[in-house]
Motif scaffolding. Structure first.
Motif, PDB file in Angstrom:
ATOM      1  N   SER A 156      49.694  35.896  41.032  1.00 47.73           N
ATOM      2  CA  SER A 156      48.850  36.376  42.136  1.00 47.73           C
ATOM      3  C   SER A 156      49.071  37.866  42.339  1.00 47.73           C
ATOM      4  O   SER A 156      49.985  38.470  41.776  1.00 47.73           O
ATOM      5  CB  SER A 156      49.115  35.602  43.434  1.00 47.73           C
ATOM      6  N   HIS A 185      46.448  33.549  47.119  1.00 47.37           N
ATOM      7  CA  HIS A 185      47.231  32.997  48.224  1.00 47.37           C
ATOM      8  C   HIS A 185      46.442  33.117  49.521  1.00 47.37           C
ATOM      9  O   HIS A 185      45.455  33.870  49.593  1.00 47.37           O
ATOM     10  CB  HIS A 185      48.550  33.766  48.367  1.00 47.37           C
ATOM     11  N   ALA A 199      46.839  35.319  55.815  1.00 46.10           N
ATOM     12  CA  ALA A 199      48.153  35.510  55.209  1.00 46.10           C
ATOM     13  C   ALA A 199      49.243  34.844  56.041  1.00 46.10           C
ATOM     14  O   ALA A 199      49.168  34.808  57.271  1.00 46.10           O
ATOM     15  CB  ALA A 199      48.441  37.002  55.065  1.00 46.10           C
ATOM     16  N   HIS A 201      53.774  33.976  56.058  1.00 48.19           N
ATOM     17  CA  HIS A 201      55.042  34.431  55.479  1.00 48.19           C
ATOM     18  C   HIS A 201      55.659  33.412  54.525  1.00 48.19           C
ATOM     19  O   HIS A 201      56.380  33.778  53.602  1.00 48.19           O
ATOM     20  CB  HIS A 201      56.042  34.755  56.593  1.00 48.19           C
ATOM     21  N   SER A 203      55.297  31.732  51.751  1.00 50.22           N
ATOM     22  CA  SER A 203      54.515  31.667  50.515  1.00 50.22           C
ATOM     23  C   SER A 203      54.886  30.479  49.638  1.00 50.22           C
ATOM     24  O   SER A 203      54.118  30.092  48.755  1.00 50.22           O
ATOM     25  CB  SER A 203      54.682  32.961  49.724  1.00 50.22           C
ATOM     26  N   GLU A 204      56.052  29.898  49.874  1.00 48.34           N
ATOM     27  CA  GLU A 204      56.469  28.749  49.066  1.00 48.34           C
ATOM     28  C   GLU A 204      55.554  27.540  49.272  1.00 48.34           C
ATOM     29  O   GLU A 204      55.470  26.650  48.409  1.00 48.34           O
ATOM     30  CB  GLU A 204      57.908  28.359  49.371  1.00 48.34           C
ATOM     31  N   GLY A 233      52.753  40.902  46.635  1.00 50.64           N
ATOM     32  CA  GLY A 233      53.283  39.740  45.928  1.00 50.64           C
ATOM     33  C   GLY A 233      54.741  39.890  45.573  1.00 50.64           C
ATOM     34  O   GLY A 233      55.421  38.906  45.271  1.00 50.64           O
ATOM     35  N   TYR A 236      55.884  37.827  48.219  1.00 45.30           N
ATOM     36  CA  TYR A 236      55.473  36.431  48.088  1.00 45.30           C
ATOM     37  C   TYR A 236      56.232  35.698  46.982  1.00 45.30           C
ATOM     38  O   TYR A 236      56.674  34.554  47.178  1.00 45.30           O
ATOM     39  CB  TYR A 236      53.980  36.354  47.781  1.00 45.30           C
ATOM     40  N   ALA A 240      58.817  32.579  47.513  1.00 46.21           N
ATOM     41  CA  ALA A 240      58.487  31.262  46.966  1.00 46.21           C
ATOM     42  C   ALA A 240      59.601  30.734  46.071  1.00 46.21           C
ATOM     43  O   ALA A 240      59.981  29.559  46.153  1.00 46.21           O
ATOM     44  CB  ALA A 240      57.173  31.353  46.194  1.00 46.21           C
TER      45      ALA A 240
END
Length: 385
Positions: A156, A185, A199, A201, A203-204, A233, A236, A240
């Motif tokens: 991403s 995302h 958006a 926080h 990201s996982e 990213g 991110y 993740a």
């Protein structure tokens, strides 16, 4: 970094991004050579002139692609559709989010990309992943001639980037035998514009949904999956990887340790005081876009919303192999962010490469000189997946 528009960083960065993603300099110069004066019209330049110039270029390329397609010239059609999609993205990029033209121009971007995608061999697949009652939008780029399950990467971009803009990375990985699921995302590209997902926080969560999808594919080895993301990213992807332990490797391309802190500095925020109106006005459409991406009504609430966007706790949980790529002269995210992230990861399975001014690649995400960073990233993943 090459400043096509001296004094206008955002427009010059956009030119570099378009070139890195497969744009041709002659085409971009044709669109931009008449914008020199417009680039000096205020902090953001004359964004209306920018829109019209890139829209003209995108339509010209799409017309060439259609003519080639009707004549049976598949490769010419594919390549021109792909570049038309890229140019449509930049025609929409600096319009205010509530501009009525955003929706049709972005639709043209997606349509042109889909026309190009179906002409690859194998075709680039359009993927829609169910996610919390909505959809994560993505593409699957298969490694060619894969007769068995291949390693894969979840890919991403950053704050205002799109999965389409990152396809050149997926194609480079495919040549090396790694398939790619490129996704927008929440807060990015089609997932923002079509699904309305802002958006977040954690990201996982979205990355986990991407992994769940990959696990359903017979042509993917679910035990050999990495994650790569650029710019924002760079927050991110490490986040993740810290909490989604199915990832075997992670690349933070332009590392971000404290995204909230970055925006606090951009806003020149002071504790207990509202954000200066003069500062937000000076930000032009950049300010409008951060509010739209976060789903916040004003800059003070946007900054509060960004408070959990940091890696102070997450970095301690990163146990997979991780590569951090950064530029010494990154104007958006200082190299100190990369060092803080690197130093905070307790694992020895970490590598950091900071490109210097002397060697090139010192700008944000190596946009001043994408190679050898791109090849380094791909080869690193080959060795670890």
């Amino acid at each position: 970094m090459f400043h096509y528009f001296p004094g206008n960083y955002m427009w010059s960065l956009a030119v570099n991004r378009a070139l890195a993603s497969g744009g041709m300099f002659g085409e971009i110069n044709w669109a931009c050579e008449g914008l020199r004066d417009a680039s000096r019209n205020g902090p953001q330049g004359d964004n209306e002139a920018w829109h019209l110039s890139w829209l003209r270029l995108a339509k010209q390329l799409e017309d060439i692609a259609k003519d080639a397609a009707s004549s049976g010239h598949k490769i010419t059609a594919r390549d021109h559709f792909m570049r038309a999609a890229l140019y449509y993205q930049w025609a929409e990029a600096f319009l205010k989010p509530d501009d009525a033209r955003c929706e049709p121009v972005f639709a043209s971007h997606l349509h042109a990309f889909a026309q190009g995608a179906q002409r690859f061999d194998p075709p680039i697949e359009i993927v829609n992943i169910p996610f919390e009652g909505a959809t994560l939008h993505g593409y699957f780029v298969a490694a060619p001639s894969a007769s068995d399950a291949r390693p894969a990467v979840v890919l991403s971009d950053g704050l205002d980037g799109t999965k389409e803009e990152m396809i050149y990375v997926a194609l480079a990985l495919a040549e090396r035998g790694i398939s790619t699921l490129a996704i927008d995302h929440p807060g990015q590209g089609a997932t923002l514009r079509l699904s309305g997902l802002k958006a977040r926080h954690d990201s996982e969560v979205a990355a986990g949904a991407a992994l769940d999808y990959l696990a359903t594919r017979n042509d993917v080895d679910a035990q050999r999956v990495g994650i790569v993301a650029a710019s924002m990213g760079g927050y991110y992807a490490p986040r993740a990887a810290a909490y989604e332990k199915r990832f075997k490797a992670c690349v933070a391309w332009g590392a971000v340790y404290d995204y909230h802190g970055i925006w606090a500095r951009r806003f020149k925020a002071q504790p207990g005081k509202p954000i200066s109106l003069d500062v937000t006005q000076a930000m032009g459409t950049t300010g409008d876009h951060i509010l739209h991406i976060l789903g916040m009504p004003d800059y003070d609430r946007a900054l509060r919303y960004l408070e959990p966007f940091h890696l102070r706790e997450a970095a301690k949980n990163i146990t997979c192999d991780i590569l951090i790529l950064h530029g010494e002269d990154d104007k958006q995210t200082p190299a100190s962010e990369a060092k803080m992230l690197f130093d905070s990861i307790p694992s020895s399975r970490k590598t950091m490469r900071v490109f210097t001014r002397a060697e090139g690649g010192a700008a944000h995400v190596q946009l001043d000189r994408p190679e050898p960073a791109l090849s380094m990233l791909c080869d690193w993943l080959v060795d670890r997946l």
